[in-house]
Design a protein around this motif. Structure first.
Motif, PDB file in Angstrom:
ATOM      1  N   UNK A   1      19.309 -12.824 -58.293  1.00 45.33           N
ATOM      2  CA  UNK A   1      20.242 -12.801 -59.410  1.00 45.33           C
ATOM      3  C   UNK A   1      20.383 -14.201 -60.017  1.00 45.33           C
ATOM      4  N   UNK A   2      19.264 -14.820 -60.288  1.00 40.59           N
ATOM      5  CA  UNK A   2      19.315 -16.144 -60.909  1.00 40.59           C
ATOM      6  C   UNK A   2      19.516 -16.000 -62.414  1.00 40.59           C
ATOM      7  N   UNK A   3      19.613 -17.143 -63.111  1.00 41.20           N
ATOM      8  CA  UNK A   3      19.915 -17.108 -64.541  1.00 41.20           C
ATOM      9  C   UNK A   3      18.845 -16.390 -65.339  1.00 41.20           C
ATOM     10  N   UNK A   4      17.586 -16.546 -64.952  1.00 38.62           N
ATOM     11  CA  UNK A   4      16.499 -15.890 -65.667  1.00 38.62           C
ATOM     12  C   UNK A   4      16.659 -14.377 -65.629  1.00 38.62           C
TER      13      UNK A   4
ATOM     14  N   UNK B   1      26.363 -17.639 -74.434  1.00 36.77           N
ATOM     15  CA  UNK B   1      25.817 -18.536 -75.436  1.00 36.77           C
ATOM     16  C   UNK B   1      26.140 -19.997 -75.183  1.00 36.77           C
ATOM     17  N   UNK B   2      26.946 -20.261 -74.157  1.00 34.84           N
ATOM     18  CA  UNK B   2      27.333 -21.643 -73.874  1.00 34.84           C
ATOM     19  C   UNK B   2      26.194 -22.390 -73.187  1.00 34.84           C
ATOM     20  N   UNK B   3      26.213 -23.705 -73.296  1.00 35.30           N
ATOM     21  CA  UNK B   3      25.151 -24.531 -72.709  1.00 35.30           C
ATOM     22  C   UNK B   3      25.224 -24.573 -71.190  1.00 35.30           C
ATOM     23  N   UNK B   4      26.353 -24.152 -70.625  1.00 36.70           N
ATOM     24  CA  UNK B   4      26.535 -24.223 -69.174  1.00 36.70           C
ATOM     25  C   UNK B   4      26.301 -22.882 -68.475  1.00 36.70           C
ATOM     26  N   UNK B   5      26.013 -21.826 -69.240  1.00 38.14           N
ATOM     27  CA  UNK B   5      25.923 -20.494 -68.651  1.00 38.14           C
ATOM     28  C   UNK B   5      24.826 -20.405 -67.588  1.00 38.14           C
ATOM     29  N   UNK B   6      23.613 -20.817 -67.930  1.00 34.48           N
ATOM     30  CA  UNK B   6      22.496 -20.684 -66.991  1.00 34.48           C
ATOM     31  C   UNK B   6      22.727 -21.506 -65.725  1.00 34.48           C
ATOM     32  N   UNK B   7      23.259 -22.703 -65.884  1.00 31.87           N
ATOM     33  CA  UNK B   7      23.534 -23.537 -64.716  1.00 31.87           C
ATOM     34  C   UNK B   7      24.567 -22.887 -63.810  1.00 31.87           C
ATOM     35  N   UNK B   8      25.613 -22.308 -64.416  1.00 36.86           N
ATOM     36  CA  UNK B   8      26.656 -21.643 -63.630  1.00 36.86           C
ATOM     37  C   UNK B   8      26.095 -20.462 -62.856  1.00 36.86           C
ATOM     38  N   UNK B   9      25.266 -19.642 -63.513  1.00 39.14           N
ATOM     39  CA  UNK B   9      24.678 -18.483 -62.839  1.00 39.14           C
ATOM     40  C   UNK B   9      23.779 -18.927 -61.690  1.00 39.14           C
ATOM     41  N   UNK B  10      22.933 -19.916 -61.934  1.00 30.73           N
ATOM     42  CA  UNK B  10      22.023 -20.379 -60.886  1.00 30.73           C
ATOM     43  C   UNK B  10      22.784 -20.904 -59.669  1.00 30.73           C
ATOM     44  N   UNK B  11      23.868 -21.638 -59.897  1.00 28.86           N
ATOM     45  CA  UNK B  11      24.640 -22.163 -58.775  1.00 28.86           C
ATOM     46  C   UNK B  11      25.356 -21.045 -58.016  1.00 28.86           C
ATOM     47  N   UNK B  12      25.850 -20.061 -58.741  1.00 30.01           N
ATOM     48  CA  UNK B  12      26.496 -18.920 -58.081  1.00 30.01           C
ATOM     49  C   UNK B  12      25.472 -18.116 -57.277  1.00 30.01           C
TER      50      UNK B  12
END
Length: 340
Positions: free
Chosen positions: A209-212, A182-193
């Motif tokens: 395995x992107x954020x989407x 639920x954090x605002x940084x979750x999708x960005x973190x997943x995409x970078x990983x």
């Protein structure tokens, strides 16, 4: 372009059947058959997650107003030897127990699967290839009838909770922390990983395995719950990888480790993080599903093999030649399934 097939009226053994594509109004029939075949508790939220938000498709065989067989699937973006491809993940293959074995040559299982594969897979279709994790009986039937190739197995790995840290582990080098979807940084973190994982240059096939995808597969799924653990170096604030774990289990059980989004060479460090969480939960140990490629990356952690836990099938209606199937070298884990 998808091949749009008109409903077929079939006369089999003197009985009339209707073979057609899944429609939104068929939800109640699919849910009823799923509960009957798998003993599940799926509901309208699950159907919406998989067949509406997940853009799932399917083919069913009806006898009067009763759905007696069904084959479905959901889109999956894949990198095959580094090249993006659109594959179809086969799932929810089910036949009502009352109708199994009624037809010896072209069974309900064959009818729904053959139409589904023929209309969706291959050159000029929506999906270049498909894959699924059928039970051994379904895979044998699919191979015997020419519907699928046997693409091998996925094995299980286990580690006991009393295992000490491996020689390569340094507690001063790494930091673990929960990651809130639920954090605002979750999708960005997943995409970078995911970009770090992608940059590893997997030689076989690996699901994106992107954020989407991670948000749809794990965060939005209504009938199961998962946790996210971020791995980072102590002097860095940005995660290098994210592990997906099941919710806490009983003290006599192994904690399931579903997935990893991050560089392949950090998988042993991710294992140490998952083991730490298993001990914190009071679980007996840790377990995961791993294809040969995943198992090789986890070899330094000295897992205990559990033997085969799932079969892998690849429909013959595909742009993949049989030689390609034998050399896929897929990166499969428990998160790649649609039932864990």
């Amino acid at each position: 372009m998808k091949m749009v097939l008109a409903p077929e009226s079939l006369d089999i053994a003197g009985q009339r059947f209707s073979l057609r594509d899944l429609a939104p109004e068929d939800m109640a029939d699919v849910l009823e058959l799923h509960r009957e075949v798998f003993g599940s508790c799926v509901d309208a939220r699950w159907f919406h997650w998989k067949y509406v938000a997940g853009q799932g498709e399917g083919v069913g065989l009806w006898r009067d107003a009763q759905l007696i067989a069904f084959c479905g699937g959901t889109p999956r973006q894949v990198l095959h030897r580094g090249v993006p491809a659109r594959w179809l993940q086969i799932g929810d293959v089910m036949v009502s127990p009352a109708w199994r074995g009624l037809f010896t040559r072209k069974s309900p299982f064959f009818r729904v699967s053959e139409r589904f594969y023929r209309s969706r897979l291959g050159c000029g279709r929506d999906f270049s290839a498909g894959f699924g994790f059928p039970n051994p009986r379904h895979l044998r039937l699919a191979v015997k009838s020419g519907l699928s190739h046997d693409a091998g197995e996925v094995g299980g790995l286990q580690w006991q909770g009393d295992r000490g840290a491996p020689p390569f582990w340094s507690r001063w080098q790494w930091r673990f922390e929960s990651l809130d979807p639920g954090s605002s940084t979750f999708d960005t973190a997943v995409d970078r990983c995911w970009e770090r994982m992608r940059a590893g240059g997997h030689q076989g096939a690996i699901g994106v395995r992107d954020a989407s995808y991670v948000r749809w597969r794990f965060v939005e799924r209504p009938d199961k719950g998962y946790r996210f653990m971020a791995l980072r170096r102590r002097w860095q604030s940005e995660p290098l990888g994210i592990a997906v774990l099941a919710q806490p289990v009983g003290a006599a059980e192994h904690l399931p480790w579903l997935d990893w989004v991050g560089p392949r060479d950090l998988l042993p460090a991710a294992w140490a993080m998952a083991m730490w969480q298993a001990r914190r939960d009071g679980a007996t140990g840790l377990s995961c599903w791993a294809s040969a490629a995943v198992a090789a990356a986890l070899a330094p952690t000295r897992p205990v093999p559990m033997g085969p836990v799932a079969s892998v099938g690849v429909p013959t209606a595909s742009t993949l030649a049989i030689s390609d199937v034998a050399a896929l070298g897929c990166w499969w884990s428990g998160g790649d399934t649609d039932f864990l």
